[in-house]
Design a protein around this motif. Structure first.
Motif, PDB file in Angstrom:
ATOM      1  N   GLN A 139      18.986  10.304  69.349  1.00  0.00           N
ATOM      2  CA  GLN A 139      18.776   9.965  70.750  1.00  0.00           C
ATOM      3  C   GLN A 139      17.287   9.797  70.992  1.00  0.00           C
ATOM      4  O   GLN A 139      16.476  10.573  70.490  1.00  0.00           O
ATOM      5  CB  GLN A 139      19.316  11.072  71.670  1.00  0.00           C
ATOM      6  CG  GLN A 139      20.797  11.321  71.544  1.00  0.00           C
ATOM      7  CD  GLN A 139      21.294  12.374  72.521  1.00  0.00           C
ATOM      8  OE1 GLN A 139      22.471  12.415  72.838  1.00  0.00           O
ATOM      9  NE2 GLN A 139      20.404  13.248  73.002  1.00  0.00           N
ATOM     10  N   SER A 141      14.378   8.845  74.185  1.00  0.00           N
ATOM     11  CA  SER A 141      13.991   8.498  75.537  1.00  0.00           C
ATOM     12  C   SER A 141      12.995   7.346  75.482  1.00  0.00           C
ATOM     13  O   SER A 141      12.372   7.094  74.447  1.00  0.00           O
ATOM     14  CB  SER A 141      13.350   9.707  76.228  1.00  0.00           C
ATOM     15  OG  SER A 141      12.151  10.069  75.550  1.00  0.00           O
ATOM     16  N   LYS A 255      18.061   6.620  76.234  1.00  0.00           N
ATOM     17  CA  LYS A 255      18.180   7.194  77.571  1.00  0.00           C
ATOM     18  C   LYS A 255      17.976   6.112  78.621  1.00  0.00           C
ATOM     19  O   LYS A 255      16.956   5.423  78.640  1.00  0.00           O
ATOM     20  CB  LYS A 255      17.135   8.304  77.749  1.00  0.00           C
ATOM     21  CG  LYS A 255      17.324   9.159  78.985  1.00  0.00           C
ATOM     22  CD  LYS A 255      16.321  10.302  78.988  1.00  0.00           C
ATOM     23  CE  LYS A 255      16.546  11.252  80.146  1.00  0.00           C
ATOM     24  NZ  LYS A 255      15.566  12.381  80.111  1.00  0.00           N
ATOM     25  N   ASN A 256      18.960   5.944  79.506  1.00  0.00           N
ATOM     26  CA  ASN A 256      18.887   4.867  80.487  1.00  0.00           C
ATOM     27  C   ASN A 256      18.264   5.324  81.802  1.00  0.00           C
ATOM     28  O   ASN A 256      17.829   6.477  81.943  1.00  0.00           O
ATOM     29  CB  ASN A 256      20.253   4.212  80.696  1.00  0.00           C
ATOM     30  CG  ASN A 256      21.258   5.121  81.385  1.00  0.00           C
ATOM     31  OD1 ASN A 256      20.916   6.154  81.953  1.00  0.00           O
ATOM     32  ND2 ASN A 256      22.523   4.723  81.352  1.00  0.00           N
ATOM     33  N   ASP A 258      19.500   6.071  84.549  1.00  0.00           N
ATOM     34  CA  ASP A 258      20.211   7.161  85.206  1.00  0.00           C
ATOM     35  C   ASP A 258      20.135   8.474  84.424  1.00  0.00           C
ATOM     36  O   ASP A 258      20.803   9.447  84.778  1.00  0.00           O
ATOM     37  CB  ASP A 258      21.683   6.787  85.408  1.00  0.00           C
ATOM     38  CG  ASP A 258      21.868   5.800  86.542  1.00  0.00           C
ATOM     39  OD1 ASP A 258      20.939   4.996  86.804  1.00  0.00           O
ATOM     40  OD2 ASP A 258      22.947   5.805  87.161  1.00  0.00           O
ATOM     41  N   GLN A 260      21.076   9.003  81.250  1.00  0.00           N
ATOM     42  CA  GLN A 260      22.148   9.175  80.269  1.00  0.00           C
ATOM     43  C   GLN A 260      21.769   8.499  78.946  1.00  0.00           C
ATOM     44  O   GLN A 260      21.228   7.390  78.947  1.00  0.00           O
ATOM     45  CB  GLN A 260      23.451   8.568  80.785  1.00  0.00           C
ATOM     46  CG  GLN A 260      23.905   9.133  82.115  1.00  0.00           C
ATOM     47  CD  GLN A 260      24.176  10.621  82.067  1.00  0.00           C
ATOM     48  OE1 GLN A 260      24.870  11.101  81.171  1.00  0.00           O
ATOM     49  NE2 GLN A 260      23.627  11.359  83.016  1.00  0.00           N
ATOM     50  N   VAL A 262      22.838   6.369  76.031  1.00  0.00           N
ATOM     51  CA  VAL A 262      23.916   5.391  75.872  1.00  0.00           C
ATOM     52  C   VAL A 262      23.708   4.620  74.575  1.00  0.00           C
ATOM     53  O   VAL A 262      22.607   4.159  74.281  1.00  0.00           O
ATOM     54  CB  VAL A 262      23.954   4.407  77.060  1.00  0.00           C
ATOM     55  CG1 VAL A 262      25.060   3.383  76.888  1.00  0.00           C
ATOM     56  CG2 VAL A 262      24.125   5.161  78.370  1.00  0.00           C
ATOM     57  N   ALA A 292      25.154   4.505  85.219  1.00  0.00           N
ATOM     58  CA  ALA A 292      25.323   5.600  84.265  1.00  0.00           C
ATOM     59  C   ALA A 292      25.754   5.118  82.885  1.00  0.00           C
ATOM     60  O   ALA A 292      25.408   5.731  81.870  1.00  0.00           O
ATOM     61  CB  ALA A 292      26.339   6.607  84.806  1.00  0.00           C
ATOM     62  N   THR A 293      26.510   4.014  82.822  1.00  0.00           N
ATOM     63  CA  THR A 293      27.013   3.530  81.532  1.00  0.00           C
ATOM     64  C   THR A 293      26.242   2.325  81.006  1.00  0.00           C
ATOM     65  O   THR A 293      26.602   1.765  79.974  1.00  0.00           O
ATOM     66  CB  THR A 293      28.499   3.166  81.649  1.00  0.00           C
ATOM     67  OG1 THR A 293      28.654   2.110  82.608  1.00  0.00           O
ATOM     68  CG2 THR A 293      29.333   4.363  82.072  1.00  0.00           C
ATOM     69  N   TYR A 295      23.673   0.151  79.079  1.00  0.00           N
ATOM     70  CA  TYR A 295      22.755   0.254  77.950  1.00  0.00           C
ATOM     71  C   TYR A 295      21.444  -0.401  78.368  1.00  0.00           C
ATOM     72  O   TYR A 295      21.438  -1.570  78.774  1.00  0.00           O
ATOM     73  CB  TYR A 295      23.319  -0.425  76.702  1.00  0.00           C
ATOM     74  CG  TYR A 295      22.379  -0.327  75.517  1.00  0.00           C
ATOM     75  CD1 TYR A 295      22.170   0.896  74.877  1.00  0.00           C
ATOM     76  CD2 TYR A 295      21.678  -1.436  75.064  1.00  0.00           C
ATOM     77  CE1 TYR A 295      21.289   1.001  73.812  1.00  0.00           C
ATOM     78  CE2 TYR A 295      20.795  -1.342  73.999  1.00  0.00           C
ATOM     79  CZ  TYR A 295      20.608  -0.113  73.379  1.00  0.00           C
ATOM     80  OH  TYR A 295      19.720  -0.012  72.324  1.00  0.00           O
TER      81      TYR A 295
END
Length: 358
Positions: A139, A141, A255-256, A258, A260, A262, A292-293, A295
Protein backbone atom coordinates in the motif's frame (compact mmCIF):
# COMPACT_ATOMS: atom_id res chain seq x y z
CA UNK A 1 -0.93 -10.67 -25.98
CA UNK A 2 -3.37 -13.31 -27.18
CA UNK A 3 -6.28 -11.99 -29.18
CA UNK A 4 -9.77 -13.01 -28.18
CA UNK A 5 -10.76 -14.49 -31.51
CA UNK A 6 -14.09 -15.82 -30.28
CA UNK A 7 -15.28 -12.39 -29.15
CA UNK A 8 -14.30 -10.89 -32.49
CA UNK A 9 -16.25 -13.55 -34.37
CA UNK A 10 -19.32 -12.92 -32.22
CA UNK A 11 -19.13 -9.20 -32.93
CA UNK A 12 -18.59 -9.88 -36.61
CA UNK A 13 -21.68 -12.08 -36.62
CA UNK A 14 -23.72 -9.30 -35.06
CA UNK A 15 -22.45 -6.85 -37.64
CA UNK A 16 -23.17 -9.20 -40.54
CA UNK A 17 -26.66 -9.93 -39.22
CA UNK A 18 -27.28 -6.21 -39.10
CA UNK A 19 -25.95 -5.93 -42.64
CA UNK A 20 -28.40 -8.59 -43.85
CA UNK A 21 -31.31 -6.84 -42.19
CA UNK A 22 -30.21 -3.51 -43.65
CA UNK A 23 -30.02 -5.05 -47.11
CA UNK A 24 -33.58 -6.35 -46.82
CA UNK A 25 -34.94 -3.07 -45.56
CA UNK A 26 -33.20 -0.57 -47.81
CA UNK A 27 -31.28 -0.10 -51.04
CA UNK A 28 -29.36 2.86 -49.60
CA UNK A 29 -25.71 2.48 -50.64
CA UNK A 30 -24.48 5.58 -48.80
CA UNK A 31 -20.89 5.39 -47.57
CA UNK A 32 -21.47 7.84 -44.72
CA UNK A 33 -20.91 5.96 -41.41
CA UNK A 34 -23.92 5.87 -39.13
CA UNK A 35 -23.64 6.50 -35.40
CA UNK A 36 -25.24 3.23 -34.36
CA UNK A 37 -22.51 0.99 -35.80
CA UNK A 38 -22.64 -2.58 -37.05
CA UNK A 39 -24.36 -1.91 -40.38
CA UNK A 40 -23.34 -2.51 -44.01
CA UNK A 41 -21.43 0.74 -44.29
CA UNK A 42 -18.23 -0.90 -43.03
CA UNK A 43 -18.22 -3.41 -45.88
CA UNK A 44 -18.41 -0.54 -48.37
CA UNK A 45 -15.29 1.16 -47.03
CA UNK A 46 -11.88 0.62 -48.62
CA UNK A 47 -8.45 2.13 -48.25
CA UNK A 48 -5.69 2.58 -45.68
CA UNK A 49 -5.41 4.45 -42.39
CA UNK A 50 -2.09 5.15 -40.69
CA UNK A 51 -1.88 6.16 -37.06
CA UNK A 52 0.65 6.41 -34.26
CA UNK A 53 0.85 7.55 -30.69
CA UNK A 54 0.17 6.44 -27.12
CA UNK A 55 1.37 3.00 -26.06
CA UNK A 56 -0.97 3.10 -23.04
CA UNK A 57 -4.05 2.05 -25.11
CA UNK A 58 -2.10 0.05 -27.70
CA UNK A 59 -3.43 -3.36 -26.63
CA UNK A 60 -6.99 -2.08 -26.98
CA UNK A 61 -6.41 -0.38 -30.33
CA UNK A 62 -4.74 -3.49 -31.77
CA UNK A 63 -7.72 -5.59 -30.67
CA UNK A 64 -10.15 -3.18 -32.33
CA UNK A 65 -8.06 -3.08 -35.50
CA UNK A 66 -8.15 -6.88 -35.70
CA UNK A 67 -11.91 -6.99 -35.08
CA UNK A 68 -12.54 -4.26 -37.65
CA UNK A 69 -11.07 -6.52 -40.35
CA UNK A 70 -14.04 -8.85 -39.90
CA UNK A 71 -16.53 -6.18 -40.94
CA UNK A 72 -14.37 -3.98 -43.19
CA UNK A 73 -12.20 -6.40 -45.10
CA UNK A 74 -11.08 -3.83 -47.65
CA UNK A 75 -9.67 -1.45 -45.03
CA UNK A 76 -6.15 -1.61 -43.59
CA UNK A 77 -5.60 0.21 -40.30
CA UNK A 78 -2.09 0.48 -38.84
CA UNK A 79 -1.49 1.84 -35.35
CA UNK A 80 2.15 2.25 -34.30
CA UNK A 81 2.67 2.70 -30.55
CA UNK A 82 5.35 5.38 -30.63
CA UNK A 83 4.30 7.21 -27.45
CA UNK A 84 1.98 10.20 -27.16
CA UNK A 85 4.68 12.78 -27.82
CA UNK A 86 5.81 11.26 -31.11
CA UNK A 87 2.24 10.58 -32.17
CA UNK A 88 1.22 14.21 -31.74
CA UNK A 89 4.33 15.37 -33.59
CA UNK A 90 3.68 13.01 -36.53
CA UNK A 91 0.02 14.06 -36.63
CA UNK A 92 1.04 17.71 -36.77
CA UNK A 93 3.46 16.95 -39.62
CA UNK A 94 0.72 15.17 -41.60
CA UNK A 95 2.51 11.81 -41.44
CA UNK A 96 -0.47 9.96 -39.94
CA UNK A 97 -4.23 10.17 -40.39
CA UNK A 98 -4.92 10.25 -36.65
CA UNK A 99 -2.94 9.92 -33.44
CA UNK A 100 -3.43 8.41 -30.01
CA UNK A 101 -2.60 10.50 -26.98
CA UNK A 102 -3.09 10.25 -23.23
CA UNK A 103 -2.18 13.91 -22.75
CA UNK A 104 -3.66 17.09 -24.15
CA UNK A 105 -2.15 18.91 -27.11
CA UNK A 106 0.24 21.75 -26.24
CA UNK A 107 1.63 24.54 -28.42
CA UNK A 108 5.01 22.79 -28.48
CA UNK A 109 3.50 19.60 -29.99
CA UNK A 110 3.37 21.11 -33.49
CA UNK A 111 -0.39 20.70 -33.95
CA UNK A 112 -2.13 23.84 -35.16
CA UNK A 113 -4.84 25.16 -32.80
CA UNK A 114 -8.33 24.54 -34.15
CA UNK A 115 -7.11 21.89 -36.61
CA UNK A 116 -8.06 18.85 -34.53
CA UNK A 117 -10.75 17.24 -32.38
CA UNK A 118 -10.44 15.04 -29.29
CA UNK A 119 -12.23 11.69 -29.48
CA UNK A 120 -12.31 9.93 -26.07
CA UNK A 121 -11.93 6.17 -26.50
CA UNK A 122 -11.41 4.22 -23.25
CA UNK A 123 -9.84 4.70 -19.83
CA UNK A 124 -7.61 2.53 -17.68
CA UNK A 125 -5.71 2.58 -14.42
CA UNK A 126 -2.00 3.35 -14.32
CA UNK A 127 -0.60 0.77 -11.94
CA UNK A 128 2.32 1.26 -9.58
CA UNK A 129 3.95 -2.06 -10.40
CA UNK A 130 6.73 -3.45 -8.27
CA UNK A 131 9.10 -6.39 -7.92
CA UNK A 132 9.99 -7.06 -4.29
CA UNK A 133 10.79 -10.58 -3.20
CA UNK A 134 8.65 -11.74 -0.29
CA UNK A 135 6.17 -8.85 -0.49
CA UNK A 136 2.88 -9.84 -2.10
CA UNK A 137 0.76 -6.89 -0.92
CA UNK A 138 1.80 -3.25 -0.86
CA UNK A 139 0.00 0.00 0.00
CA UNK A 140 1.27 3.47 -0.85
CA UNK A 141 -0.01 6.93 0.00
CA UNK A 142 0.49 9.73 -2.56
CA UNK A 143 3.15 11.44 -0.45
CA UNK A 144 5.13 8.23 -0.07
CA UNK A 145 4.75 7.52 -3.78
CA UNK A 146 6.07 10.98 -4.66
CA UNK A 147 9.11 10.53 -2.41
CA UNK A 148 9.85 7.12 -3.97
CA UNK A 149 9.75 8.37 -7.56
CA UNK A 150 11.86 11.46 -6.90
CA UNK A 151 14.29 9.19 -4.95
CA UNK A 152 13.89 10.87 -1.57
CA UNK A 153 13.18 7.35 -0.31
CA UNK A 154 15.93 4.90 -1.25
CA UNK A 155 15.09 1.56 0.42
CA UNK A 156 11.91 -0.46 0.80
CA UNK A 157 12.08 -0.54 4.61
CA UNK A 158 11.90 3.26 4.86
CA UNK A 159 9.76 4.54 7.73
CA UNK A 160 7.23 6.14 5.35
CA UNK A 161 6.62 2.87 3.50
CA UNK A 162 6.37 0.99 6.81
CA UNK A 163 3.77 3.49 8.01
CA UNK A 164 1.65 2.75 4.92
CA UNK A 165 2.01 -1.01 5.48
CA UNK A 166 1.54 -1.88 9.16
CA UNK A 167 2.40 -5.48 9.96
CA UNK A 168 4.17 -6.09 6.63
CA UNK A 169 7.81 -7.21 6.78
CA UNK A 170 9.69 -5.00 4.32
CA UNK A 171 13.26 -5.82 3.28
CA UNK A 172 16.18 -3.37 3.23
CA UNK A 173 16.29 -3.68 -0.56
CA UNK A 174 17.39 -0.65 -2.61
CA UNK A 175 14.58 0.89 -4.65
CA UNK A 176 15.09 1.03 -8.42
CA UNK A 177 12.75 3.57 -10.04
CA UNK A 178 11.68 2.79 -13.61
CA UNK A 179 10.07 5.44 -15.81
CA UNK A 180 9.36 6.19 -19.45
CA UNK A 181 12.34 7.36 -21.51
CA UNK A 182 10.14 8.59 -24.38
CA UNK A 183 7.58 11.38 -24.49
CA UNK A 184 4.58 9.75 -22.88
CA UNK A 185 1.00 10.54 -21.95
CA UNK A 186 1.33 7.89 -19.25
CA UNK A 187 4.12 9.97 -17.72
CA UNK A 188 1.97 13.08 -18.07
CA UNK A 189 -0.97 11.52 -16.26
CA UNK A 190 1.16 9.89 -13.57
CA UNK A 191 3.00 13.11 -12.77
CA UNK A 192 -0.20 15.18 -12.94
CA UNK A 193 -1.65 12.82 -10.36
CA UNK A 194 1.34 13.34 -8.07
CA UNK A 195 1.07 17.11 -8.50
CA UNK A 196 -2.58 16.98 -7.47
CA UNK A 197 -2.48 14.33 -4.75
CA UNK A 198 0.95 15.08 -3.25
CA UNK A 199 1.07 18.84 -3.62
CA UNK A 200 3.96 20.25 -1.65
CA UNK A 201 5.83 16.93 -1.76
CA UNK A 202 6.20 16.28 -5.49
CA UNK A 203 8.94 18.50 -6.93
CA UNK A 204 9.50 17.26 -10.51
CA UNK A 205 6.51 18.87 -12.21
CA UNK A 206 4.39 17.18 -14.85
CA UNK A 207 4.38 16.59 -18.59
CA UNK A 208 5.07 14.04 -21.30
CA UNK A 209 8.67 14.16 -20.07
CA UNK A 210 10.13 15.28 -16.73
CA UNK A 211 13.69 15.52 -15.44
CA UNK A 212 13.98 12.25 -13.56
CA UNK A 213 16.87 11.81 -11.11
CA UNK A 214 20.04 10.41 -12.68
CA UNK A 215 19.91 7.24 -10.55
CA UNK A 216 16.61 6.09 -12.11
CA UNK A 217 16.13 3.85 -15.17
CA UNK A 218 14.18 4.67 -18.34
CA UNK A 219 12.38 2.29 -20.67
CA UNK A 220 10.59 2.90 -23.96
CA UNK A 221 6.81 2.53 -23.93
CA UNK A 222 4.81 0.89 -21.17
CA UNK A 223 6.30 -2.45 -22.15
CA UNK A 224 9.83 -1.14 -21.59
CA UNK A 225 9.02 0.02 -18.07
CA UNK A 226 7.27 -3.29 -17.35
CA UNK A 227 10.36 -5.18 -18.50
CA UNK A 228 12.65 -3.23 -16.15
CA UNK A 229 10.34 -3.96 -13.21
CA UNK A 230 10.00 -7.62 -14.13
CA UNK A 231 13.76 -8.16 -14.38
CA UNK A 232 14.92 -6.15 -11.34
CA UNK A 233 14.35 -7.04 -7.68
CA UNK A 234 13.48 -3.84 -5.84
CA UNK A 235 12.15 -2.10 -8.95
CA UNK A 236 9.00 0.01 -9.12
CA UNK A 237 7.44 1.72 -12.13
CA UNK A 238 4.20 3.07 -13.55
CA UNK A 239 2.58 0.80 -16.16
CA UNK A 240 -0.90 0.50 -17.67
CA UNK A 241 -2.96 -2.36 -16.22
CA UNK A 242 -3.07 -4.37 -19.45
CA UNK A 243 0.72 -4.47 -19.85
CA UNK A 244 1.26 -4.99 -16.12
CA UNK A 245 -0.98 -8.06 -16.10
CA UNK A 246 0.46 -9.38 -19.36
CA UNK A 247 3.95 -9.17 -17.82
CA UNK A 248 2.84 -10.83 -14.58
CA UNK A 249 3.67 -7.85 -12.36
CA UNK A 250 2.42 -7.13 -8.86
CA UNK A 251 0.93 -3.70 -8.22
CA UNK A 252 0.29 -1.57 -5.17
CA UNK A 253 -2.98 -0.32 -3.71
CA UNK A 254 -2.95 3.49 -3.75
CA UNK A 255 -4.56 5.71 -1.12
CA UNK A 256 -7.31 7.72 -2.78
CA UNK A 257 -8.82 11.12 -2.06
CA UNK A 258 -11.27 9.58 0.41
CA UNK A 259 -8.43 7.95 2.38
CA UNK A 260 -9.05 4.40 1.12
CA UNK A 261 -6.34 2.14 -0.31
CA UNK A 262 -7.69 0.94 -3.67
CA UNK A 263 -6.16 -1.53 -6.09
CA UNK A 264 -6.11 -0.80 -9.85
CA UNK A 265 -9.24 -2.46 -11.19
CA UNK A 266 -11.76 -1.66 -13.90
CA UNK A 267 -14.39 -1.13 -11.21
CA UNK A 268 -12.15 1.47 -9.56
CA UNK A 269 -11.52 3.03 -12.96
CA UNK A 270 -15.24 3.33 -13.67
CA UNK A 271 -15.73 4.96 -10.28
CA UNK A 272 -12.99 7.44 -11.19
CA UNK A 273 -14.65 8.22 -14.51
CA UNK A 274 -17.93 8.97 -12.80
CA UNK A 275 -16.22 11.70 -10.79
CA UNK A 276 -14.57 13.39 -13.78
CA UNK A 277 -15.66 16.71 -15.26
CA UNK A 278 -15.91 16.77 -19.06
CA UNK A 279 -14.82 19.91 -20.92
CA UNK A 280 -16.59 21.24 -23.99
CA UNK A 281 -13.85 19.85 -26.27
CA UNK A 282 -14.40 16.39 -24.61
CA UNK A 283 -11.10 16.43 -22.76
CA UNK A 284 -11.55 15.27 -19.17
CA UNK A 285 -9.47 14.46 -16.11
CA UNK A 286 -10.40 11.57 -13.78
CA UNK A 287 -7.11 11.75 -11.85
CA UNK A 288 -7.45 11.90 -8.05
CA UNK A 289 -11.24 11.79 -8.32
CA UNK A 290 -13.35 11.66 -5.17
CA UNK A 291 -15.16 8.49 -4.18
CA UNK A 292 -14.46 5.72 -1.69
CA UNK A 293 -14.01 3.10 -4.44
CA UNK A 294 -12.30 5.32 -7.05
CA UNK A 295 -8.83 4.27 -8.11
CA UNK A 296 -6.95 7.59 -8.04
CA UNK A 297 -4.51 7.09 -10.93
CA UNK A 298 -7.20 6.61 -13.57
CA UNK A 299 -6.07 7.91 -16.95
CA UNK A 300 -8.12 8.89 -20.00
CA UNK A 301 -6.91 8.38 -23.54
CA UNK A 302 -7.95 10.08 -26.77
CA UNK A 303 -7.61 9.87 -30.51
CA UNK A 304 -7.00 13.21 -32.18
CA UNK A 305 -8.36 13.68 -35.69
CA UNK A 306 -8.34 16.48 -38.21
CA UNK A 307 -11.37 18.73 -38.29
CA UNK A 308 -11.25 18.45 -42.10
CA UNK A 309 -9.37 15.99 -44.28
CA UNK A 310 -9.85 17.60 -47.70
CA UNK A 311 -10.57 14.10 -49.02
CA UNK A 312 -14.04 12.59 -48.76
CA UNK A 313 -12.79 8.99 -48.92
CA UNK A 314 -10.24 9.56 -46.16
CA UNK A 315 -12.79 11.30 -43.96
CA UNK A 316 -15.20 8.38 -44.44
CA UNK A 317 -12.48 5.90 -43.44
CA UNK A 318 -11.61 7.80 -40.27
CA UNK A 319 -15.28 8.24 -39.34
CA UNK A 320 -16.06 4.61 -40.10
CA UNK A 321 -13.23 3.23 -37.97
CA UNK A 322 -13.96 5.53 -35.03
CA UNK A 323 -17.69 4.81 -35.22
CA UNK A 324 -16.89 1.11 -35.00
CA UNK A 325 -14.43 1.69 -32.12
CA UNK A 326 -17.03 3.62 -30.13
CA UNK A 327 -19.78 1.05 -30.72
CA UNK A 328 -18.82 -2.60 -31.28
CA UNK A 329 -15.24 -1.91 -30.22
CA UNK A 330 -16.26 -0.83 -26.72
CA UNK A 331 -17.38 -4.41 -26.07
CA UNK A 332 -13.76 -5.55 -26.36
CA UNK A 333 -12.38 -3.13 -23.77
CA UNK A 334 -12.96 -5.03 -20.54
CA UNK A 335 -11.47 -8.25 -21.92
CA UNK A 336 -8.08 -6.56 -22.14
CA UNK A 337 -8.31 -4.46 -18.96
CA UNK A 338 -9.67 -1.18 -20.26
CA UNK A 339 -12.84 0.54 -19.09
CA UNK A 340 -15.38 1.49 -21.78
CA UNK A 341 -16.72 5.01 -21.85
CA UNK A 342 -19.82 5.85 -19.82
CA UNK A 343 -22.88 5.98 -22.10
CA UNK A 344 -23.21 9.76 -21.91
CA UNK A 345 -19.57 10.34 -22.89
CA UNK A 346 -19.78 7.75 -25.65
CA UNK A 347 -22.69 9.62 -27.24
CA UNK A 348 -20.75 12.87 -27.07
CA UNK A 349 -17.76 11.17 -28.67
CA UNK A 350 -19.92 9.87 -31.53
CA UNK A 351 -21.28 13.37 -32.05
CA UNK A 352 -17.68 14.60 -32.19
CA UNK A 353 -16.90 12.05 -34.91
CA UNK A 354 -19.82 13.38 -36.93
CA UNK A 355 -18.16 16.82 -36.95
CA UNK A 356 -15.26 15.56 -39.08
CA UNK A 357 -15.43 17.25 -42.49
CA UNK A 358 -14.19 15.91 -45.80
Amino acid sequence: MNRNVLSRRVLAGVALAALALTGCASNDNSTEPSSNGGDGVYANLSGELKASGASFPDAYYQEVVEAFKDVAGKVTVTYNATGSGTGKKQFGEGLVDFAGTDSLVKETDGVAPGSFLYIPTVAAPITVSYNLQGVEKLQLSPETLAKIFQTDIRTWDDAAIRADNPGVELPNTPIVVAHRSDGSGTTSNFTKYLEAAAAGTWKLGSGDTVNWPANTQGGEKNTGVAQIVQQTNGAVGYVDLSDAKATGLKFAAIKNKDGQFVEPTLEGTTAGLEGAEIAEDLSYNPLNAAGATAYPITAPTFIIVQTSYGDAAKADLVKGFLTYLLNDGQELAKEIDFAPLPASLKEKALAQVDKIQS
